[in-house]
Write a protein that holds these residues in place. Structure first.
Motif, PDB file in Angstrom:
ATOM      1  N   THR A  80       0.851  -1.193   0.000  1.00 36.31           N
ATOM      2  CA  THR A  80       0.000   0.000   0.000  1.00 36.31           C
ATOM      3  C   THR A  80       0.881   1.235   0.000  1.00 36.31           C
ATOM      4  O   THR A  80       2.033   1.196   0.417  1.00 36.31           O
ATOM      5  CB  THR A  80      -0.887   0.035   1.250  1.00 36.31           C
ATOM      6  OG1 THR A  80      -0.033   0.066   2.387  1.00 36.31           O
ATOM      7  CG2 THR A  80      -1.776  -1.178   1.321  1.00 36.31           C
ATOM      8  N   ARG A 121       6.543  -0.034   4.628  1.00 39.36           N
ATOM      9  CA  ARG A 121       6.363  -1.235   5.438  1.00 39.36           C
ATOM     10  C   ARG A 121       6.991  -1.099   6.814  1.00 39.36           C
ATOM     11  O   ARG A 121       6.437  -1.565   7.796  1.00 39.36           O
ATOM     12  CB  ARG A 121       6.974  -2.451   4.713  1.00 39.36           C
ATOM     13  CG  ARG A 121       6.395  -2.743   3.354  1.00 39.36           C
ATOM     14  CD  ARG A 121       4.904  -2.918   3.351  1.00 39.36           C
ATOM     15  NE  ARG A 121       4.399  -3.759   4.428  1.00 39.36           N
ATOM     16  CZ  ARG A 121       3.117  -3.915   4.677  1.00 39.36           C
ATOM     17  NH1 ARG A 121       2.224  -3.273   3.956  1.00 39.36           N
ATOM     18  NH2 ARG A 121       2.731  -4.683   5.639  1.00 39.36           N
ATOM     19  N   ALA A 131       5.179  -0.079   9.832  1.00 41.76           N
ATOM     20  CA  ALA A 131       4.143  -0.949  10.361  1.00 41.76           C
ATOM     21  C   ALA A 131       4.661  -1.839  11.483  1.00 41.76           C
ATOM     22  O   ALA A 131       3.990  -2.755  11.900  1.00 41.76           O
ATOM     23  CB  ALA A 131       3.551  -1.797   9.245  1.00 41.76           C
ATOM     24  N   GLU A 172      -7.031   1.970   4.319  1.00 39.44           N
ATOM     25  CA  GLU A 172      -5.863   1.156   3.976  1.00 39.44           C
ATOM     26  C   GLU A 172      -4.785   1.290   5.041  1.00 39.44           C
ATOM     27  O   GLU A 172      -3.676   1.777   4.777  1.00 39.44           O
ATOM     28  CB  GLU A 172      -5.329   1.554   2.596  1.00 39.44           C
ATOM     29  CG  GLU A 172      -6.436   1.498   1.556  1.00 39.44           C
ATOM     30  CD  GLU A 172      -5.945   1.045   0.187  1.00 39.44           C
ATOM     31  OE1 GLU A 172      -4.729   1.122  -0.050  1.00 39.44           O
ATOM     32  OE2 GLU A 172      -6.789   0.620  -0.614  1.00 39.44           O
ATOM     33  N   PRO A 173      -5.105   0.832   6.259  1.00 37.71           N
ATOM     34  CA  PRO A 173      -4.192   1.037   7.379  1.00 37.71           C
ATOM     35  C   PRO A 173      -2.911   0.226   7.213  1.00 37.71           C
ATOM     36  O   PRO A 173      -2.929  -0.837   6.592  1.00 37.71           O
ATOM     37  CB  PRO A 173      -4.988   0.523   8.581  1.00 37.71           C
ATOM     38  CG  PRO A 173      -5.908  -0.504   8.004  1.00 37.71           C
ATOM     39  CD  PRO A 173      -6.268   0.004   6.646  1.00 37.71           C
ATOM     40  N   SER A 174      -1.831   0.721   7.770  1.00 38.05           N
ATOM     41  CA  SER A 174      -0.625  -0.100   7.813  1.00 38.05           C
ATOM     42  C   SER A 174      -0.653  -0.957   9.075  1.00 38.05           C
ATOM     43  O   SER A 174       0.074  -1.924   9.182  1.00 38.05           O
ATOM     44  CB  SER A 174       0.627   0.772   7.774  1.00 38.05           C
ATOM     45  OG  SER A 174       0.558   1.750   8.779  1.00 38.05           O
ATOM     46  N   ILE A 175      -1.517  -0.574  10.031  1.00 38.26           N
ATOM     47  CA  ILE A 175      -1.689  -1.372  11.242  1.00 38.26           C
ATOM     48  C   ILE A 175      -3.176  -1.516  11.532  1.00 38.26           C
ATOM     49  O   ILE A 175      -3.922  -0.529  11.514  1.00 38.26           O
ATOM     50  CB  ILE A 175      -0.996  -0.704  12.441  1.00 38.26           C
ATOM     51  CG1 ILE A 175       0.510  -0.741  12.239  1.00 38.26           C
ATOM     52  CG2 ILE A 175      -1.388  -1.382  13.744  1.00 38.26           C
ATOM     53  CD1 ILE A 175       1.274  -0.013  13.284  1.00 38.26           C
ATOM     54  N   TRP A 183      -6.736  -9.284   4.405  1.00 39.45           N
ATOM     55  CA  TRP A 183      -5.407  -9.031   4.987  1.00 39.45           C
ATOM     56  C   TRP A 183      -4.324  -9.406   3.970  1.00 39.45           C
ATOM     57  O   TRP A 183      -3.325  -8.705   3.830  1.00 39.45           O
ATOM     58  CB  TRP A 183      -5.241  -9.858   6.257  1.00 39.45           C
ATOM     59  CG  TRP A 183      -3.859  -9.847   6.827  1.00 39.45           C
ATOM     60  CD1 TRP A 183      -3.228  -8.787   7.413  1.00 39.45           C
ATOM     61  CD2 TRP A 183      -2.932 -10.930   6.842  1.00 39.45           C
ATOM     62  NE1 TRP A 183      -1.970  -9.136   7.806  1.00 39.45           N
ATOM     63  CE2 TRP A 183      -1.754 -10.452   7.464  1.00 39.45           C
ATOM     64  CE3 TRP A 183      -2.974 -12.257   6.406  1.00 39.45           C
ATOM     65  CZ2 TRP A 183      -0.638 -11.257   7.662  1.00 39.45           C
ATOM     66  CZ3 TRP A 183      -1.866 -13.051   6.604  1.00 39.45           C
ATOM     67  CH2 TRP A 183      -0.715 -12.561   7.214  1.00 39.45           C
ATOM     68  N   PRO A 222      -1.601  -5.349   6.149  1.00 36.26           N
ATOM     69  CA  PRO A 222      -1.239  -4.510   7.297  1.00 36.26           C
ATOM     70  C   PRO A 222      -0.689  -5.409   8.404  1.00 36.26           C
ATOM     71  O   PRO A 222      -0.898  -6.617   8.374  1.00 36.26           O
ATOM     72  CB  PRO A 222      -2.581  -3.920   7.736  1.00 36.26           C
ATOM     73  CG  PRO A 222      -3.582  -4.951   7.326  1.00 36.26           C
ATOM     74  CD  PRO A 222      -3.039  -5.626   6.095  1.00 36.26           C
TER      75      PRO A 222
END
Ligand code: ADP
Ligand code: MG
Lengths: 292, 286
Positions: B13, B18, B21, B172-175, B201, B206
């Protein structure tokens, strides 16, 4: 019974049940309407009879026929209807005072309620003072306002606003306090700014409480305007009532009361429409979805 | 460290790289003050990491501080001691690039399904039209096309969870933090939702911190399972789940020998804590 179940198509069965349900609901509505009419006939008719037979003196207690005649007079005599001009002008004066007071009181009530509900510190500081002011019989403030602002419309608007303010304030405050913590946390994590939280979460959540309070509040606005007028005014329905009282005219008092009731009911109807619009998201109350 | 991760997992994303995250919880203690000022320790010296893109499950007895831990990672709350780093930065205010699925229903009942899902982008300044378009897209992805104009109370519990999932993923969360997200659902619905979660996922990758009281669910879904002790919560053990991916449906994986082996191993560790917590509550009652 169990053997008959298979023979009927389910849709036909459903249609029959629906038909019976609709008929039952309609029958009940008619019955309620008829009973209501009967109550009105008994009360008004009884009043008319006891005053005609002389059990009660119409000079003190009024008489429905006299009230009706007075109403016709009020609305047909133009500028001669009262000592202070047309009856419509009196209605207009009171209505204006009540509506201005209502709007001013409701807006300040919502703003203060939301602000104090949001801010623990402000609430702790101002809470006791608001309770003290709320404990004062506020009608008395009317006398102060008349002394301070004369007999124009300002003191009536102020009195109405003060009465409305407290009703709306306490409800808005409570409504803000009841906001669901999960929903609040969710909005915060989604990135809402404090202002967005107030707009999208706090106010809509408190709206149920605020709108419920507006019903009572409009009644208070009218009371404020009328009391203000009784204390000293140049026109308005409160003045009409006071004058009728002083000239031993109970029919005039009752006729004006009747007009005020109509105004209050109209306002109630408008508020209910507003409520339906603003709170359309709510699930129907259990009573609205009755089982047959 | 960051370099190695960028090589290992290509960015899926655009929002955050990355390495942003990674979640590092080190030496975290959390105390709550009662209204009268008494201190109560909910977490004691908790330390564990979630690698970028990893699915990490946390299990532990009720009241051991699992929800509290998520609150610290999200930035809704601060640790009393220790540090919580997300992407190498100490959490300060609501963490960037984070989404949260709460234990209880957290949808706004006065907004439509579409309005609820569109909230995330709108709070971040995306125009209404674009937010609605992307909300529509996400509702389709969670299988709720056609329900845009419904209000939450008109949906079943499972459908509301889907809305919550769309609302959490639309940014579009990274976490992604999930607090017993499917705890209130029936077994079948839970299995379906778990499969869909894994599907989504795998598309977005994420890092996930997933709380559950269901150990089977934890082992079936996660790359890493953290077992917490009964309150005050601390990390008892961390297990890496080496079941290969894609794992297929969560209903089927439960019968694989390796799954049973891991499940047994972790359960032995967890059971002690559950029993201790249980003994404490019944002890308090008598
Ligand atoms: N805001 C708070 N104030 C005081 N105590 C809290 C608060 N939040 C949680 N706790 C306490 O901390 C402990 C851990 O809670 P929680 O994290 O919700 O547990 P879990 O999610 O593992 O069931 C519980 O004993 C709870 O009562
Ligand atoms: Mg919890």
């Amino acid at each position: 019974m169990s053997s008959a179940v298979g023979t009927k198509a389910p849709s036909a069965e459903l249609a029959a049940a629906t038909g019976a349900g609709v008929r039952a609901v309609r029958r009940r509505r008619l019955l309620v309407l008829a009973a209501r009419l009967a109550v009105a006939v008994v009360v008004v008719g009884g009043w008319q009879l006891v005053t005609t037979w002389g059990w009660l003196d119409p000079f003190f207690f009024g008489q429905p026929s006299g009230i009706a005649r007075r109403l016709v007079d009020y609305f047909s005599q133009g500028d001669q209807a009262t000592e202070f001009g047309s009856y419509w002008v009196q209605i207009e004066t009171t209505l204006r005072e009540a509506v201005f007071g209502f709007v001013a009181g409701a807006v300040t009530g919502i703003v203060f309620g939301v602000a104090l509900g949001q801010n623990r510190f402000l609430a702790d500081v101002f809470g006791p003072y608001i309770k003290v002011v709320n404990a004062i019989p506020r009608i008395v403030l009317g006398s102060i306002f008349v002394v301070a602002f004369g007999i124009g419309e300002t003191p009536k608007v102020l009195l109405a606003a003060v009465l409305v303010f407290f009703v709306v304030f306490f409800n808005a405050f409570q409504g803000v306090r009841e906001v669901d913590r999960n929903i609040l946390a969710n909005a915060r994590v989604l990135g809402a700014s404090p202002l967005q939280i107030v707009r999208h979460v706090v106010v809509p959540s408190a709206l149920t409480w605020i709108i419920a309070s507006l019903h009572t509040a409009f009644g208070f606005a009218i009371v404020g305007a009328l009391v203000g007028e009784v204390l000293g005014a140049q026109s308005g329905l409160g003045l009409v009532i006071k004058t009728a009282q002083n000239s031993f005219d109970p029919n005039g008092v009752f006729a004006t009361m009747f007009v005020i009731a109509i105004i209050a009911l109209t306002a109630e109807w408008l508020l209910t429409k507003l409520e339906r619009r603003l709170l359309s998201w709510r699930p129907p109350a259990p009573s609205e979805a009755a089982a047959i | 460290m960051a370099v190695r991760d960028e090589v290992a997992t290509p960015p899926a994303t655009g929002r955050t790289g990355r390495a942003d995250a990674r979640i590092e919880i080190s030496g975290v203690t959390k105390r709550f003050l009662s209204p009268s000022g008494e201190a109560f320790t909910a977490l004691r010296d908790v330390t564990f990491d979630v690698e970028p893109g990893q699915f990490c499950a946390v299990v532990g007895p009720t009241g051991c501080g699992k929800s509290t831990t998520l609150g610290l990672v999200s930035g809704l709350d601060r640790p009393s001691e220790g540090t919580v780093l997300v992407g190498g930065r100490e959490v300060d205010g609501i963490t960037d690039g984070i989404s949260f699925m709460f234990q209880a229903d957290a949808l706004l009942p006065w907004k439509t399904v579409l309005g609820n899902v569109a909230m995330g982008p709108m709070f971040r300044g995306v125009g209404k039209k674009q937010a609605h378009a992307s909300a529509r897209d996400w509702l389709r992805r969670v299988g709720l096309a056609g329900f845009e104009d419904h209000h939450p109370h008109q949906l079943s519990g499972g459908m509301r969870k889907r809305v919550a999932m769309a609302a959490a993923l639309i940014n579009e969360p990274s976490i992604l933090l999930m607090d017993e997200p499917f705890g209130a659902l029936d077994v079948q619905t839970k299995a379906i939702m778990s499969n869909e979660l894994i599907g989504l996922w795998e598309q977005l990758r994420p890092s996930v911190l997933f709380i559950t009281h269901d150990l089977e669910e934890a082992v079936a879904l996660a790359d890493r399972v953290v077992v917490m002790t009964s309150g005050p919560g601390s990390v008892k053990a961390v297990y890496d789940i080496d079941l290969p991916r894609p794992r297929g449906s969560v209903q089927d994986i439960r019968f694989q020998p390796r799954f049973l082996e891991l499940h047994h191993q972790i359960w032995t560790s967890l059971r002690e804590e559950v029993e201790r917590a249980y003994a404490r509550t019944t002890g308090e009652n008598s």
